[in-house]
Structures are given as C-alpha cells and as structure tokens.
Design a protein around this motif. Structure first.
Motif, short mmCIF file in Angstrom:
data_model
loop_
_atom_site.label_atom_id
_atom_site.label_comp_id
_atom_site.label_asym_id
_atom_site.label_seq_id
_atom_site.Cartn_x
_atom_site.Cartn_y
_atom_site.Cartn_z
N PHE A 54 -14.20 -15.15 -15.12
CA PHE A 54 -13.47 -14.26 -16.04
C PHE A 54 -12.83 -13.13 -15.24
O PHE A 54 -13.53 -12.45 -14.48
CB PHE A 54 -14.42 -13.68 -17.10
N HIS A 55 -11.52 -12.94 -15.41
CA HIS A 55 -10.83 -11.92 -14.62
C HIS A 55 -10.02 -10.99 -15.54
O HIS A 55 -9.41 -11.45 -16.50
CB HIS A 55 -9.90 -12.57 -13.61
N ALA A 56 -10.03 -9.72 -15.18
CA ALA A 56 -9.34 -8.72 -16.00
C ALA A 56 -8.47 -7.84 -15.13
O ALA A 56 -8.81 -7.53 -13.99
CB ALA A 56 -10.36 -7.86 -16.75
N ALA A 57 -7.35 -7.42 -15.70
CA ALA A 57 -6.50 -6.40 -15.09
C ALA A 57 -6.60 -5.15 -15.94
O ALA A 57 -6.16 -5.13 -17.09
CB ALA A 57 -5.05 -6.88 -15.04
N ASN A 58 -7.27 -4.12 -15.40
CA ASN A 58 -7.34 -2.82 -16.08
C ASN A 58 -6.15 -2.00 -15.64
O ASN A 58 -6.05 -1.62 -14.47
CB ASN A 58 -8.61 -2.06 -15.67
N LEU A 59 -5.26 -1.71 -16.57
CA LEU A 59 -4.05 -0.96 -16.23
C LEU A 59 -4.19 0.46 -16.77
O LEU A 59 -4.27 0.66 -17.99
CB LEU A 59 -2.82 -1.66 -16.83
N ARG A 60 -4.26 1.41 -15.86
CA ARG A 60 -4.42 2.82 -16.26
C ARG A 60 -3.04 3.47 -16.35
O ARG A 60 -2.45 3.87 -15.33
CB ARG A 60 -5.30 3.56 -15.25
N TYR A 61 -2.54 3.55 -17.60
CA TYR A 61 -1.21 4.12 -17.82
C TYR A 61 -1.26 5.63 -17.68
O TYR A 61 -2.17 6.27 -18.21
CB TYR A 61 -0.68 3.84 -19.22
N PHE A 62 -0.23 6.21 -17.10
CA PHE A 62 -0.08 7.66 -17.14
C PHE A 62 0.67 8.03 -18.43
O PHE A 62 0.15 7.77 -19.50
CB PHE A 62 0.49 8.17 -15.80
N ASN A 63 1.87 8.54 -18.43
CA ASN A 63 2.48 8.99 -19.69
C ASN A 63 3.69 8.13 -20.06
O ASN A 63 4.82 8.46 -19.66
CB ASN A 63 2.87 10.46 -19.60
N PRO A 64 3.49 7.07 -20.83
CA PRO A 64 4.61 6.18 -21.19
C PRO A 64 5.56 6.88 -22.16
O PRO A 64 5.11 7.47 -23.15
CB PRO A 64 3.93 4.99 -21.88
N VAL A 65 6.84 6.81 -21.89
CA VAL A 65 7.87 7.39 -22.76
C VAL A 65 9.10 6.48 -22.73
O VAL A 65 9.14 5.50 -21.99
CB VAL A 65 8.28 8.82 -22.30
N GLY A 66 10.11 6.85 -23.54
CA GLY A 66 11.35 6.07 -23.54
C GLY A 66 11.26 4.91 -24.52
O GLY A 66 10.33 4.82 -25.33
N ALA A 67 12.26 4.04 -24.46
CA ALA A 67 12.37 2.97 -25.44
C ALA A 67 13.16 1.82 -24.84
O ALA A 67 13.78 1.97 -23.78
CB ALA A 67 13.09 3.50 -26.69
N HIS A 68 13.16 0.69 -25.57
CA HIS A 68 13.96 -0.45 -25.14
C HIS A 68 15.44 -0.05 -25.13
O HIS A 68 15.89 0.67 -26.04
CB HIS A 68 13.73 -1.62 -26.12
N PRO A 69 16.21 -0.51 -24.15
CA PRO A 69 17.61 -0.07 -24.07
C PRO A 69 18.47 -0.46 -25.28
O PRO A 69 19.52 0.13 -25.50
CB PRO A 69 18.13 -0.73 -22.78
N SER A 70 18.03 -1.42 -26.07
CA SER A 70 18.78 -1.79 -27.28
C SER A 70 18.73 -0.70 -28.34
O SER A 70 19.55 -0.70 -29.27
CB SER A 70 18.19 -3.08 -27.87
N GLY A 71 17.73 0.18 -28.27
CA GLY A 71 17.53 1.16 -29.34
C GLY A 71 16.87 0.56 -30.58
O GLY A 71 16.72 1.23 -31.60
N LEU A 72 16.45 -0.70 -30.51
CA LEU A 72 15.87 -1.36 -31.69
C LEU A 72 14.37 -1.10 -31.84
O LEU A 72 13.83 -1.16 -32.94
CB LEU A 72 16.12 -2.87 -31.63
N ILE A 73 13.69 -0.90 -30.72
CA ILE A 73 12.26 -0.57 -30.80
C ILE A 73 12.00 0.69 -29.97
O ILE A 73 12.71 0.97 -29.01
CB ILE A 73 11.35 -1.73 -30.33
N GLY A 74 10.97 1.42 -30.37
CA GLY A 74 10.65 2.66 -29.67
C GLY A 74 9.37 3.25 -30.24
O GLY A 74 8.66 2.59 -31.00
N GLU A 75 9.12 4.50 -29.88
CA GLU A 75 7.88 5.14 -30.32
C GLU A 75 8.10 5.82 -31.66
O GLU A 75 9.03 6.60 -31.81
CB GLU A 75 7.44 6.17 -29.26
N ASP A 76 7.21 5.56 -32.61
CA ASP A 76 7.37 6.07 -33.97
C ASP A 76 6.05 6.65 -34.45
O ASP A 76 5.37 6.05 -35.27
CB ASP A 76 7.84 4.94 -34.90
N PRO A 77 5.68 7.83 -33.94
CA PRO A 77 4.38 8.38 -34.33
C PRO A 77 4.39 8.81 -35.79
O PRO A 77 5.37 9.37 -36.27
CB PRO A 77 4.22 9.60 -33.41
N GLY A 78 3.30 8.53 -36.49
CA GLY A 78 3.20 8.98 -37.88
C GLY A 78 2.87 10.48 -37.88
O GLY A 78 2.16 10.95 -37.00
#
Ligand code: NAD
Ligand code: UFG
Length: 360
Positions: A169-193
């Motif tokens: 069993f193998h895992a990749a632990n990815l420690r993200y720093f601060n993800p921002v921005g959106a897909h260049p199409s503008g169709l998906i992005g961050e939408d906090p409630g």
C-alpha cells in the motif's frame, strides 16, 4: 487508470479532475456536497468535453462506500474530502474529527477490502503550525495549533501506519501551502460559503463589490512590510501535482510526503496590489489587529517535490490574481451565478454508466 476522486466537487478536487481527465484517466467523482455545489459537475463536463461520472456519497456512511467500491477495481484513490475551516473546527471539533478522521478510516477500510493500493492524500502546511524557520522542509517539526490541523496530522499518521503494515500500500501525502486562483476558463473556482476566512477569496469579493473593504490582520509582523507572508500557489499548478503523484505511485511503488508551494513568500499587501492590477479595481483595506493563531510568515521549500515528482510551480502571483478575477467576475455569486450555466444544461453520467464504461 480508473481513479476515485473523493471530494472531487470541491475547490481543489474539481481543478484536479480537469488535469487527471486531461491525462486520459477515467474518473469517478464522489462527494456529499457538504461544501460544494452540484453545478460543479456541469462545469467540469464543459471543460473536460465529456461526461463526468459522479456518485453522491458520504465517506462516513459505510453503505455509500460499499456502493462506490462495488464495481471494477480502482487503480488509485485521490482523497480531498474533508472539512477545512480552522475557526469552524475550533467551534465544533467533534464534527471535524468525525468527518475527517472517521471518514478517512472508512475510506481506507474500503480500499483495503477492495485491494486498492494507491492513495493521494490532501495534507496541509497546517501540520507545521508555527515553523521555527522558513523555508519549511518536510522534516520540520510537526505541531498543529487547531482541531482542523490535528485532523490532518492524524490522517497523515494513520495513512503512514497503514503503509507500514502493508508494504504493497503506497500513499502520496501532499502538503499544500496556500492554493488560490481558478481554472483559466473561469468556469470553476473557489466559492466559500458565508464570509471568506482566507485572503484571496475575500479580496476578490471586495473587488467584485460584494464586500466593502479588506481587513488586514496585523501591520506589525516582522516581515517585509509588516503584513503576513504566505506561499500562494496557483490551483492549476497544484492540480498537476496530483496527476504527477499518481504517476509516481504507479512508477515507483513507494510512498512519499512532499510540500507543494512555490517557495516564494508574498505579503498581504503585495497580494492586494497584484489583485488590484489584475482586476483594474481598487481594493480598499484597513490594517487592524492580528488574527488569533496567525503566524508571521510561512513558505515552502518545494525542492523535494521537484526531485521526486519532477513538479514545480510555474504560475506566478499575476496569473493567480488574473484567473481568480476571471472566475469571480464571471460568477459574482460563485456557483449561485446561473447565467454561465444557461447555455449548458448538460447531463451528468450516473454510476451505472461508469460501471458500463469501466467494465468495457
Ligand atoms: P473543499 O471544501 O472545496 O472540498 C472538499 C470537498 O469534500 C467538498 O466538495 C465537500 O463537499 C467534500 N466532503 C467533505 N466531507 C465529505 C464527506 N464526509 N464525504 C464526501 N465528501 C465530503 O476544500 P478544498 O479547498 O478543495 O480542499 C480539499 C482538501 O485539501 C481538503 O482535504 C483540505 O483539508 C485540503 N487543503 C486545502 C487547503 C486550502 O487552502 N484550500 C490547504 C491545504 C489543504
Ligand atoms: N488575512 C488578512 N485578512 C483576511 C484574511 C487573511 O489579512 O481577511 C491574512 C492573514 O492574516 C494571513 C494571510 O492573509 O497573513 C493569509 O491568510 P489565509 O487565511 O488566506 O491563509 P492561512 O495561511 O492563514 O491559512 C490557510 C488555510 C489553513 C491552512 C494554511 C496552510 O486557511 O487551513 O493556509 O495551508 F492550514
């Protein structure tokens, strides 16, 4: 490969789906929409140019997991599904432990029962808490400062224990720093409630007129201009790292833990200026007191990810702001902005169709 994407309707998961599909993988997205909108699936279909296979599932519900794994075997699972708001986690820690930790245990049990041996896991720089020095390397001390962070650390540890117990069993632990921005199409992005906790969505909501002014939490930090410094990372760069991690697990047959960041610290005021330039809008702000639990500066040493995955961030702060602004201005109310969907009442393929595709 056939990949199960848990939490794939969320911010980072949806962007990762575009890259994974672009690399030719077959995806089944599973989500309970605890913090996302079904509209994401239609948008994804438009970006990918093919149906998005989706199954509504809550990782805490064993029957939902049984249904997910009741088909041809997945080659890998990418696990984004978690609650992620630091302040919220202080108010209802048990919900975070239950959703994030219990959900992960159930997912790992289902993977084990089905013989699925590759996991890509969304970890976070939050596991470093307030680091002793920057840039932060993966071998820095781990000490979290809030219940959300503790769930990420416990999840990393229980995944590590499973890897120890089962050498296949193998895992990749990815420690993200601060993800921002959106897909260049503008169709998906961050939408906090509600009111955004994080800087970039707050700034873009000020730019689009939804909020009056930004409060900058502290102007007296020991940093370049007195405001907090973070390692902002374009979500499309981050998305690509998941596809690279899948390739790594298939190629190397071993686990890894890596930071994902640019390695460059950017202050709050630098980000505000870059966003004002990208959007052509003024961003009114006022400097107020420090936010409880904040730290002066955190940025990654991302060299291990480059060495092991061949991954490095390519998009700069200007691209992050430009793409965040495109998403925000096309969707002033996030996924509640129906106009973009009017021309695209596309279908979302069912689990049944996925089974047929996977079997064929
Ligand atoms: P998000 O809330 O947009 O996405 C998470 C998705 O998981 C949502 O669609 C939510 O509905 C779903 N989900 C939550 N609990 C679930 C459950 N029990 N069963 C099924 N689906 C469930 O968050 P995001 O920003 O895309 O973050 C993705 C992952 O990355 C999370 O694990 C988060 O902790 C981690 N992370 C995020 C950041 C960040 O700043 N966004 C930073 C570091 C790590
Ligand atoms: N900030 C403001 N005003 C705001 C929001 C943020 O001045 O309205 C400042 C903060 O004080 C900080 C910087 O902007 O200096 C970044 O704050 P964010 O809330 O956007 O990001 P954090 O680094 O504090 O935390 C985020 C996630 C955590 C995660 C961490 C590392 O919220 O869950 O990144 O991945 F652990």
């Amino acid at each position: 490969m056939r990949i199960l994407v848990c939490g794939g309707a969320g911010y980072i998961g949806s962007h990762a789906c575009t890259v994974l599909a672009g690399r030719g993988h077959d995806l089944l997205v599973a989500d309970n929409f605890a913090n996302s909108s079904p509209r994401v699936l239609e948008r994804l279909r438009r970006i990918i140019g093919a149906p998005v296979f989706f199954q509504q599932a809550d990782l805490r519900v064993r029957a939902d997991l049984d249904a997910l794994f009741d088909g041809p075997r997945f080659d890998a699972v990418v696990h984004f599904a978690a609650l992620k708001a630091v302040g919220d986690s202080c108010r209802r820690p048990l919900d975070y432990f239950d959703n994030n930790i219990a959900g992960t245990i159930h997912l790992l049990q289902a993977m084990q029962a089905a013989g699925v041996k590759r996991l890509v896991f969304s970890s976070s720089a939050t596991v470093y808490g307030d680091p002793d020095s920057v840039p932060v390397r993966e071998d820095a001390a781990l000490r979290t400062t809030n219940p959300y962070g503790r769930t990420k650390l416990v999840m990393e540890q229980l995944i590590g224990d499973l890897c120890e117990s089962d050498p296949s069993f193998h895992a990749a632990n990815l420690r993200y720093f601060n993800p921002v921005g959106a897909h260049p199409s503008g169709l998906i992005g961050e939408d906090p409630g509600g009111v955004p906790d994080n800087l970039m969505p707050y700034v873009s909501q000020v730019a689009v007129g939804r909020r009056e002014r930004l409060q900058v939490f502290g102007g007296d930090w020991p940093t370049v201009d007195g405001t907090g410094v973070r390692d902002y990372l374009h979500v499309m760069d981050l998305a690509r790292a998941h596809a690279d991690a899948i390739d790594y697990l298939a190629r190397e047959d071993r686990s890894l833990t890596v930071n994902l960041g640019t390695g460059r610290g950017v202050s709050v005021l630098e980000l505000v200026r870059a966003f004002a330039k990208a959007s052509g809008r003024e961003i009114p702000y006022e400097i107020v007191g420090r936010r409880a639990g904040d730290v002066a500066q955190v940025y990654a040493d991302p060299s291990l990810a480059q060495r092991l995955l061949g991954w490095r961030a390519e998009l700069d702060v200007e691209a992050m702001c430009r793409d965040a602004w495109r998403w925000q201005s096309m969707n002033p109310d996030g996924y509640g902005s129906a106009a973009v969907d009017e021309a695209a009442a596309g279908e979302v393929a069912s689990q049944h169709e996925w089974d047929a595709l996977a079997a064929g």
